[in-house]
Write an enzyme that holds these catalytic residues in place. Structure first.
Site, PDB file in Angstrom:
ATOM      1  N   HIS A 111       0.886  -1.311  -0.081  1.00 19.53           N
ATOM      2  CA  HIS A 111       0.005  -0.071   0.244  1.00 19.53           C
ATOM      3  C   HIS A 111       0.723   1.248   0.082  1.00 19.53           C
ATOM      4  CE1 HIS A 111      -3.309   2.508   1.405  1.00 19.53           C
ATOM      5  NE2 HIS A 111      -2.440   3.110   1.790  1.00 19.53           N
ATOM      6  N   GLU A 112       2.089   1.227   0.916  1.00 18.56           N
ATOM      7  CA  GLU A 112       2.662   2.514   1.043  1.00 18.56           C
ATOM      8  C   GLU A 112       3.570   2.684  -0.354  1.00 18.56           C
ATOM      9  OE1 GLU A 112       1.824   4.380   2.958  1.00 18.56           O
ATOM     10  OE2 GLU A 112       1.013   3.074   4.628  1.00 18.56           O
ATOM     11  N   HIS A 115       1.519   4.414  -2.802  1.00 18.08           N
ATOM     12  CA  HIS A 115       1.805   6.108  -2.886  1.00 18.08           C
ATOM     13  C   HIS A 115       2.743   6.498  -3.465  1.00 18.08           C
ATOM     14  CE1 HIS A 115      -1.950   6.506  -0.080  1.00 18.08           C
ATOM     15  NE2 HIS A 115      -1.017   5.978   0.694  1.00 18.08           N
ATOM     16  N   ASP A 121      -4.946   7.153  -1.482  1.00 15.78           N
ATOM     17  CA  ASP A 121      -5.774   6.503  -0.769  1.00 15.78           C
ATOM     18  C   ASP A 121      -7.219   6.561  -1.353  1.00 15.78           C
ATOM     19  OD1 ASP A 121      -4.198   5.566   1.442  1.00 15.78           O
ATOM     20  OD2 ASP A 121      -4.251   7.674   2.407  1.00 15.78           O
TER      21      ASP A 121
HETATM   22 ZN   LIG Z   1      -2.403   5.079   2.331  1.00 13.47          ZN
END
Ligand SMILES: [Zn+2]
Length: 172
Positions: A111-112, A115, A121
């Site tokens: 997830h990170e 980014h 998000d």
């Molecule tokens: Zn996030």
């Protein structure tokens, strides 16, 4: 004289056309330095594998020792987060707070990294979405970006690979 000039022109024309082909096909490679997150090393490795298998226009690899990485990953006691700077660059904090609550570490890392690859998000969202993050629920172990997330990363990195003239010359 004439011959030498002709060869030079032909050589540069060949290099140019090879360069164009190389640019269109090459993925951009970005590097990471996870020496500050040794605790999560295997999770980060798995998350990187997921991304490399999911997209073509960007590939992630570990920075060679002593070289500057595009993004760094460190561990810290807070909530996991990322600070993207420019596309493909920034810093990730593998926050222990979420790990202690039982959130899946590979999903957190993936997830990170999402980014860093330019994804925002998408919260709240289902477990099938990587960028739904914690709203996917504690039992969610899915580390894979969904189709929309993959195609957004592909679009973000489309055409951003730099021509690698050294490898073009090697190939020629
Ligand atoms: Zn996030």
């Amino acid at each position: 004289m004439f011959l030498r000039k002709t060869i030079a022109v032909l050589a540069s024309a060949a290099a140019l056309s090879l360069g164009v082909v190389g640019t269109a096909q090459a993925a951009r490679t970005i590097t990471y330095d996870s020496t500050g997150a040794a605790l999560y090393e295997s999770d980060i490795t798995e998350a990187v594998k997921v991304w490399n298998a999911s997209v073509k226009n960007v590939q992630i690899k570990k920075a060679a020792a002593g070289t500057r990485a595009n993004f760094t990953i460190v561990s810290d006691p807070g909530w996991p987060r990322a600070q993207p700077t420019t596309l493909g660059n920034g810093k990730i904090w593998m926050g222990k707070q979420a790990v202690d609550q039982g959130y899946n570490k590979i999903r957190i890392a993936a997830h990170e990294i999402g980014h860093i690859l330019g994804l925002p998000d998408i919260k709240p969202g289902p477990c099938s979405s990587l960028m739904s993050g914690s709203t996917g629920g504690v039992p969610c172990t899915n580390p894979n970006p969904n189709a929309a997330e993959k195609s957004r990363v592909e679009r973000n990195f489309a055409g951003t690979a730099k021509a690698d003239l050294t490898s073009v010359e090697d190939a020629a």
